[in-house]
Design a protein around this motif. Structure first.
Motif, mmCIF file in Angstrom:
data_model
loop_
_atom_site.group_PDB
_atom_site.id
_atom_site.type_symbol
_atom_site.label_atom_id
_atom_site.label_comp_id
_atom_site.label_asym_id
_atom_site.label_seq_id
_atom_site.Cartn_x
_atom_site.Cartn_y
_atom_site.Cartn_z
ATOM 1 N N ALA A 6 0.812 -1.214 0.000
ATOM 2 C CA ALA A 6 0.000 0.000 0.000
ATOM 3 C C ALA A 6 0.846 1.266 0.000
ATOM 4 N N ALA A 7 2.128 1.152 0.342
ATOM 5 C CA ALA A 7 3.001 2.329 0.377
ATOM 6 C C ALA A 7 3.571 2.677 -0.993
ATOM 7 N N ALA A 8 3.264 1.873 -2.009
ATOM 8 C CA ALA A 8 3.685 2.152 -3.385
ATOM 9 C C ALA A 8 2.456 2.467 -4.221
ATOM 10 N N SER A 9 2.500 3.584 -4.951
ATOM 11 C CA SER A 9 1.347 3.989 -5.749
ATOM 12 C C SER A 9 1.806 4.594 -7.066
ATOM 13 N N VAL A 10 0.908 4.574 -8.050
ATOM 14 C CA VAL A 10 1.190 5.129 -9.370
ATOM 15 C C VAL A 10 0.117 6.152 -9.700
ATOM 16 N N GLU A 11 0.572 7.346 -10.137
ATOM 17 C CA GLU A 11 -0.355 8.397 -10.545
ATOM 18 C C GLU A 11 0.349 9.322 -11.529
ATOM 19 N N ASN A 12 -0.335 9.646 -12.626
ATOM 20 C CA ASN A 12 0.191 10.565 -13.638
ATOM 21 C C ASN A 12 1.565 10.145 -14.145
ATOM 22 N N GLY A 13 1.767 8.842 -14.316
ATOM 23 C CA GLY A 13 3.012 8.339 -14.864
ATOM 24 C C GLY A 13 4.187 8.353 -13.922
ATOM 25 N N ILE A 14 3.943 8.468 -12.635
ATOM 26 C CA ILE A 14 5.007 8.498 -11.633
ATOM 27 C C ILE A 14 4.743 7.451 -10.557
ATOM 28 N N LEU A 15 5.756 6.626 -10.262
ATOM 29 C CA LEU A 15 5.709 5.730 -9.117
ATOM 30 C C LEU A 15 6.170 6.499 -7.882
ATOM 31 N N THR A 16 5.373 6.454 -6.820
ATOM 32 C CA THR A 16 5.752 7.061 -5.539
ATOM 33 C C THR A 16 5.789 5.992 -4.470
ATOM 34 N N ILE A 17 6.913 5.925 -3.753
ATOM 35 C CA ILE A 17 7.013 5.070 -2.569
ATOM 36 C C ILE A 17 7.079 5.987 -1.358
ATOM 37 N N ASP A 18 6.128 5.821 -0.449
ATOM 38 C CA ASP A 18 6.038 6.638 0.755
ATOM 39 C C ASP A 18 6.569 5.885 1.962
ATOM 40 N N GLY A 19 7.163 6.628 2.889
ATOM 41 C CA GLY A 19 7.546 6.093 4.187
ATOM 42 C C GLY A 19 6.922 6.957 5.265
ATOM 43 N N ASP A 20 6.217 6.344 6.197
ATOM 44 C CA ASP A 20 5.517 7.152 7.201
ATOM 45 C C ASP A 20 6.289 7.231 8.511
ATOM 46 N N ALA A 21 5.695 7.869 9.503
ATOM 47 C CA ALA A 21 6.357 8.106 10.782
ATOM 48 C C ALA A 21 6.564 6.831 11.583
#
Length: 304
Positions: free
Chosen positions: A96-111
């Motif tokens: 769930a911390a990896a997402s794709v939107e508008n041609g960009i992969l984003t990997i998020d890291g939370d607190a």
């Protein structure tokens, strides 16, 4: 630094592959020019037709058409998304911390140390070229952004590891490379000064004779010590790894990837030279001087 995954994430820090004892540092490179922000998705087969192509290693060195491309325009169906404990058992690796939107992969890291990693396992090969376009905003000091090659045989450390983009500097103003090898997880490394908060093209070329790293089409690191090169097929991994230090609150962090590309070597470049590799890994020779405290900076592997 080492990949994590869906089957058997390792949590023993004593066998850490991912970050490293610095063992060898090449000449200080000049900071390569930073390319412009990415344009929209387009035909990946035409040089100059995709974002950053004009400053890619593939264009600069004539790699031809890629065998595999992900422009991150759709879901991540071609990737093995890690799902389990985080590095050394700290935090969580969640799809769930990896997402794709508008041609960009984003990997998020939370607190809380929930982050993501992913492996292009189905595109494994021995030798080749890989390139990815990445940016990472200034982050919490506990989060590192990586592109790496991991042994498909899951036989780390003997199978090696090539971290050809590891942002350990939370300001993202320097980026490191670590090449792991041998039964004792020996490592050689390099560092380049560049603004990682901007879009840059990071590439690695692995042949029977060498490993060469590029950024924005310019070579910045190489080794021609064939005794330390990986012995078998590898695959690309993308990771935002969490290394908690126990001091204070953790600020949410992220990395972004515009595209990744994989290329095969011509058959003429993959035969002959590998036959001279040293077979006894315990007798391998490093470039330069190994860190006096062996293993002090290493990180635990996570199988996938």
């Amino acid at each position: 630094m080492s990949p994590g995954g869906t089957t058997d994430p390792a949590t023993d820090p004593a066998t850490d592959p991912a970050d490293c004892d610095p063992a060898a540092t090449p000449d200080d490179p000049a900071a390569p020019a930073t390319p412009s922000d990415p344009a929209g998705p387009s035909d990946p087969a035409e040089p100059g037709a995709y974002a950053g192509a004009d400053t890619s290693a593939a264009t600069a060195h004539g790699w031809g058409e890629p065998d595999h491309v992900d422009e991150f325009d759709t879901e991540l169906s071609g990737w093995n998304l890690y799902d389990g404990p985080g590095h050394a058992g700290e935090g969580t690796r969640s799809p769930a911390a990896a997402s794709v939107e508008n041609g960009i992969l984003t990997i998020d890291g939370d607190a809380d140390g929930t982050t993501a990693g992913m492996a292009w396992t189905g595109n494994s090969q021995k030798y080749g070229r890989w390139e990815g376009r990445v940016r990472a905003p200034e982050s919490d000091p506990t989060y590192n952004a990586l592109l790496l090659l991991w042994p498909t045989a899951e036989d780390f450390p003997v199978g090696g590891e090539i971290d050809f983009m590891e942002m350990t500097d939370h300001t993202r103003q320097t980026t490191e490379l670590f090449l792991h090898y041998g039964e004792d997880n020996s490592q050689v490394q390099g560092e380049v000064e560049i603004d990682g908060t901007q879009w840059n093209n990071w590439a690695v070329e692995w042949t029977p004779d060498s490993v060469v790293a590029y950024v924005n089409g310019e070579e910045w690191w190489r080794t021609e010590d064939t005794s330390i090169l990986p012995p078998g097929p590898m695959h690309l991994c993308i990771q935002l790894d969490w290394f908690p230090d126990g001091d204070g609150e953790v600020a949410p962090s992220k990395m972004e990837v515009d595209w990744v590309r994989q290329y095969s070597l011509p058959e003429s470049e993959t035969t002959g030279a590998a036959e001279g590799l040293v077979q006894d890994l315990g007798e391998r020779i490093t470039e330069g001087v190994r860190d006096p405290v062996q293993g002090a900076a290493t990180r635990a592997p996570s199988g996938h």
